[in-house]
Scaffold this motif. Structure first.
Motif, PDB file in Angstrom:
ATOM      1  N   LEU A  11      67.138  -5.745 -73.803  1.00 16.35           N
ATOM      2  CA  LEU A  11      66.766  -4.433 -73.283  1.00 16.35           C
ATOM      3  C   LEU A  11      65.935  -4.524 -72.013  1.00 16.35           C
ATOM      4  CD1 LEU A  11      65.829  -2.679 -76.678  1.00 16.35           C
ATOM      5  CD2 LEU A  11      67.936  -2.424 -75.350  1.00 16.35           C
ATOM      6  N   SER A  12      65.857  -5.720 -71.438  1.00 19.68           N
ATOM      7  CA  SER A  12      65.027  -5.872 -70.246  1.00 19.68           C
ATOM      8  C   SER A  12      65.724  -5.244 -69.036  1.00 19.68           C
ATOM      9  CB  SER A  12      64.745  -7.354 -69.976  1.00 19.68           C
ATOM     10  OG  SER A  12      65.942  -8.029 -69.669  1.00 19.68           O
ATOM     11  N   MET A  13      64.953  -4.780 -68.105  1.00 16.76           N
ATOM     12  CA  MET A  13      65.452  -4.128 -66.905  1.00 16.76           C
ATOM     13  C   MET A  13      66.203  -5.115 -65.998  1.00 16.76           C
ATOM     14  SD  MET A  13      64.747  -0.967 -67.214  1.00 16.76           S
ATOM     15  CE  MET A  13      65.029  -0.428 -65.551  1.00 16.76           C
ATOM     16  N   ALA A  14      65.803  -6.356 -65.984  1.00 18.66           N
ATOM     17  CA  ALA A  14      66.448  -7.344 -65.122  1.00 18.66           C
ATOM     18  C   ALA A  14      67.900  -7.558 -65.527  1.00 18.66           C
ATOM     19  CB  ALA A  14      65.686  -8.659 -65.161  1.00 18.66           C
ATOM     20  N   LEU A  15      68.144  -7.672 -66.829  1.00 15.12           N
ATOM     21  CA  LEU A  15      69.500  -7.887 -67.305  1.00 15.12           C
ATOM     22  C   LEU A  15      70.389  -6.694 -66.985  1.00 15.12           C
ATOM     23  CD1 LEU A  15      71.573  -9.557 -68.874  1.00 15.12           C
ATOM     24  CD2 LEU A  15      70.705  -8.518 -70.979  1.00 15.12           C
ATOM     25  N   TRP A  16      69.921  -5.518 -67.294  1.00 21.50           N
ATOM     26  CA  TRP A  16      70.711  -4.329 -67.029  1.00 21.50           C
ATOM     27  C   TRP A  16      70.907  -4.095 -65.524  1.00 21.50           C
ATOM     28  CZ3 TRP A  16      73.762  -1.973 -70.262  1.00 21.50           C
ATOM     29  CH2 TRP A  16      73.551  -2.092 -71.645  1.00 21.50           C
ATOM     30  N   GLY A  17      69.924  -4.487 -64.775  1.00 20.72           N
ATOM     31  CA  GLY A  17      70.079  -4.357 -63.320  1.00 20.72           C
ATOM     32  C   GLY A  17      71.186  -5.257 -62.803  1.00 20.72           C
ATOM     33  N   ASN A  18      71.255  -6.465 -63.323  1.00 18.31           N
ATOM     34  CA  ASN A  18      72.316  -7.394 -62.906  1.00 18.31           C
ATOM     35  C   ASN A  18      73.700  -6.897 -63.339  1.00 18.31           C
ATOM     36  OD1 ASN A  18      70.482  -9.151 -61.712  1.00 18.31           O
ATOM     37  ND2 ASN A  18      70.193 -10.351 -63.595  1.00 18.31           N
ATOM     38  N   ILE A  20      74.625  -3.794 -63.939  1.00 15.00           N
ATOM     39  CA  ILE A  20      75.021  -2.626 -63.144  1.00 15.00           C
ATOM     40  C   ILE A  20      75.456  -3.047 -61.740  1.00 15.00           C
ATOM     41  CG2 ILE A  20      74.154  -0.520 -62.067  1.00 15.00           C
ATOM     42  CD1 ILE A  20      72.374  -0.160 -64.544  1.00 15.00           C
ATOM     43  N   THR A  21      74.757  -4.014 -61.187  1.00 16.39           N
ATOM     44  CA  THR A  21      75.113  -4.495 -59.855  1.00 16.39           C
ATOM     45  C   THR A  21      76.501  -5.120 -59.848  1.00 16.39           C
ATOM     46  OG1 THR A  21      72.769  -4.910 -59.352  1.00 16.39           O
ATOM     47  CG2 THR A  21      74.426  -6.016 -57.980  1.00 16.39           C
ATOM     48  N   MET A  22      76.814  -5.913 -60.863  1.00 13.75           N
ATOM     49  CA  MET A  22      78.130  -6.545 -60.954  1.00 13.75           C
ATOM     50  C   MET A  22      79.230  -5.488 -61.119  1.00 13.75           C
ATOM     51  SD  MET A  22      77.211  -9.791 -63.413  1.00 13.75           S
ATOM     52  CE  MET A  22      78.930 -10.244 -63.557  1.00 13.75           C
ATOM     53  N   PHE A  23      78.948  -4.459 -61.921  1.00 14.40           N
ATOM     54  CA  PHE A  23      79.925  -3.394 -62.117  1.00 14.40           C
ATOM     55  C   PHE A  23      80.209  -2.645 -60.822  1.00 14.40           C
ATOM     56  CE2 PHE A  23      80.762   1.090 -63.058  1.00 14.40           C
ATOM     57  CZ  PHE A  23      81.946   0.962 -63.778  1.00 14.40           C
ATOM     58  N   LEU A  24      79.151  -2.366 -60.084  1.00 11.97           N
ATOM     59  CA  LEU A  24      79.326  -1.652 -58.825  1.00 11.97           C
ATOM     60  C   LEU A  24      80.106  -2.493 -57.813  1.00 11.97           C
ATOM     61  CD1 LEU A  24      75.797   0.008 -58.447  1.00 11.97           C
ATOM     62  CD2 LEU A  24      77.953   1.103 -59.119  1.00 11.97           C
ATOM     63  N   VAL A  25      79.859  -3.803 -57.836  1.00  8.28           N
ATOM     64  CA  VAL A  25      80.584  -4.681 -56.912  1.00  8.28           C
ATOM     65  C   VAL A  25      82.075  -4.688 -57.242  1.00  8.28           C
ATOM     66  CG1 VAL A  25      80.915  -7.068 -56.191  1.00  8.28           C
ATOM     67  CG2 VAL A  25      78.600  -6.131 -56.372  1.00  8.28           C
ATOM     68  N   VAL A  26      82.392  -4.788 -58.545  1.00  7.44           N
ATOM     69  CA  VAL A  26      83.805  -4.792 -58.960  1.00  7.44           C
ATOM     70  C   VAL A  26      84.481  -3.477 -58.601  1.00  7.44           C
ATOM     71  CG1 VAL A  26      85.349  -4.881 -60.945  1.00  7.44           C
ATOM     72  CG2 VAL A  26      83.436  -6.479 -60.785  1.00  7.44           C
ATOM     73  N   VAL A  27      83.788  -2.360 -58.889  1.00  7.38           N
ATOM     74  CA  VAL A  27      84.357  -1.054 -58.558  1.00  7.38           C
ATOM     75  C   VAL A  27      84.562  -0.916 -57.060  1.00  7.38           C
ATOM     76  CG1 VAL A  27      83.941   1.435 -58.599  1.00  7.38           C
ATOM     77  CG2 VAL A  27      83.465   0.060 -60.622  1.00  7.38           C
ATOM     78  N   GLY A  28      83.608  -1.391 -56.299  1.00  3.50           N
ATOM     79  CA  GLY A  28      83.721  -1.318 -54.848  1.00  3.50           C
ATOM     80  C   GLY A  28      84.893  -2.135 -54.319  1.00  3.50           C
ATOM     81  N   LEU A  29      85.100  -3.329 -54.895  1.00  4.99           N
ATOM     82  CA  LEU A  29      86.232  -4.155 -54.467  1.00  4.99           C
ATOM     83  C   LEU A  29      87.560  -3.485 -54.799  1.00  4.99           C
ATOM     84  CD1 LEU A  29      85.014  -7.733 -55.505  1.00  4.99           C
ATOM     85  CD2 LEU A  29      85.282  -6.833 -53.194  1.00  4.99           C
ATOM     86  N   VAL A  30      87.654  -2.894 -55.986  1.00  2.99           N
ATOM     87  CA  VAL A  30      88.899  -2.243 -56.383  1.00  2.99           C
ATOM     88  C   VAL A  30      89.229  -1.081 -55.458  1.00  2.99           C
ATOM     89  CG1 VAL A  30      90.036  -0.904 -58.196  1.00  2.99           C
ATOM     90  CG2 VAL A  30      88.738  -2.963 -58.790  1.00  2.99           C
ATOM     91  N   PHE A  31      88.273  -0.220 -55.259  1.00  2.00           N
ATOM     92  CA  PHE A  31      88.517   0.941 -54.391  1.00  2.00           C
ATOM     93  C   PHE A  31      88.704   0.527 -52.931  1.00  2.00           C
ATOM     94  CE2 PHE A  31      86.908   3.272 -58.043  1.00  2.00           C
ATOM     95  CZ  PHE A  31      87.690   4.425 -58.024  1.00  2.00           C
ATOM     96  N   GLY A  32      87.979  -0.510 -52.512  1.00  2.52           N
ATOM     97  CA  GLY A  32      88.121  -0.981 -51.137  1.00  2.52           C
ATOM     98  C   GLY A  32      89.517  -1.521 -50.863  1.00  2.52           C
ATOM     99  N   ILE A  33      90.005  -2.323 -51.825  1.00  5.21           N
ATOM    100  CA  ILE A  33      91.361  -2.864 -51.655  1.00  5.21           C
ATOM    101  C   ILE A  33      92.388  -1.740 -51.689  1.00  5.21           C
ATOM    102  CG2 ILE A  33      93.133  -4.308 -52.727  1.00  5.21           C
ATOM    103  CD1 ILE A  33      90.862  -6.142 -53.685  1.00  5.21           C
ATOM    104  N   LYS A  34      92.222  -0.794 -52.597  1.00  5.82           N
ATOM    105  CA  LYS A  34      93.169   0.303 -52.727  1.00  5.82           C
ATOM    106  C   LYS A  34      93.237   1.141 -51.449  1.00  5.82           C
ATOM    107  CE  LYS A  34      94.187   4.332 -55.617  1.00  5.82           C
ATOM    108  NZ  LYS A  34      94.161   5.323 -54.546  1.00  5.82           N
ATOM    109  N   TYR A  35      92.085   1.537 -50.974  1.00  6.70           N
ATOM    110  CA  TYR A  35      92.074   2.374 -49.761  1.00  6.70           C
ATOM    111  C   TYR A  35      92.447   1.564 -48.512  1.00  6.70           C
ATOM    112  CZ  TYR A  35      90.071   6.274 -52.333  1.00  6.70           C
ATOM    113  OH  TYR A  35      89.884   7.307 -53.222  1.00  6.70           O
TER     114      TYR A  35
END
Length: 236
Positions: A11-18, A20-35
């Motif tokens: 439940l530490s903030m560091a783990l959840w921060g990492n 969330i960051t990884m999820f945003l990077v993956v989402v960004g790559l998917v949408f970036g490649i698509k567009y």
């Protein structure tokens, strides 16, 4: 590790921060490649191909350039009634929708009448062979003209009333007339008869004509006896 410590790290903030960051990077790559692909392929953008047939090439080039389309000459043809550099055909029919930057291949009208080289058919082939060869090469063949000579043998080629030779350049739209023998001898043809030479016969005939003979002179007639001349009496 105690359960309290495990849940504390989970439940530490560091783990959840990492995470969330990884999820945003993956989402960004998917949408970036698509567009990015859609932008590269002009997804959703369509241009209606205009009708550029029978337009001069330079005018057609400006029309397509304004629509973000390209034009390339792929072939040439010839239509006598149309001006030079006129568009005769286009690779994509008018009304079709294409992406920007698409290349339209066109066929333009030649500036001069194309010509074909007359093959070696004169006095070298039959009528059927000549017609087949000329047709395969793209010549416009008219009805043959029959002349005295060997039947179905090609004696000449006429284009626009002019005798052609092998290798002559013939306009592609000109009609080729083949001169073909009709199997009959011309009435004006003369036959030169040469009497055979038989020397043996001539010698025999000459021998008969020059028969040798001896001239016989006639005897001179004797004059009659003179009545006044005494006749000598024989002696007893």
């Amino acid at each position: 590790m105690k359960p309290s410590e495990f849940f504390g790290k989970f439940l530490s903030m560091a783990l959840w921060g990492n995470l969330i960051t990884m999820f945003l990077v993956v989402v960004g790559l998917v949408f970036g490649i698509k567009y990015g692909i859609e932008l590269y392929t002009h997804h959703g953008e369509e241009i209606v191909v205009p009708n550029i047939k029978h337009k001069i090439f330079n005018d057609a080039e400006h029309i397509l350039a304004d629509l973000d389309l390209e034009i390339v000459v792929a072939d040439t043809g010839y239509v006598k009634t149309l001006p030079a550099d006129c568009i005769l055909d286009q690779s994509i029919e008018p009304g079709h929708k294409v992406k920007p930057g698409r290349v339209i291949y066109v066929t333009i009208n030649a500036s001069s009448t194309p010509t074909l080289t007359l093959p070696d058919i004169i006095d070298n082939s039959s009528m059927r062979e000549a017609i087949a060869k000329l047709t395969a090469l793209g010549f416009k063949v008219g009805p043959p003209k029959f002349i005295p000579g060997e039947k179905d043998w090609v004696y000449g080629v006429v284009v626009n009333g002019k005798q052609m030779l092998t290798g002559s350049k013939v306009p592609i739209d000109a009609t080729v007339i083949i001169l073909v023998g009709n199997g009959m001898r011309d009435a004006g043809d003369s036959i030169n008869y040469v009497e055979p030479d038989y020397p043996e016969i001539e010698m025999a005939e000459g021998a008969e004509e020059t028969d040798e003979f001896e001239e016989v002179k006639p005897e001179e007639p004797q004059s009659p006896a003179d009545p006044f001349t005494p006749v000598e009496q024989p002696t007893q």
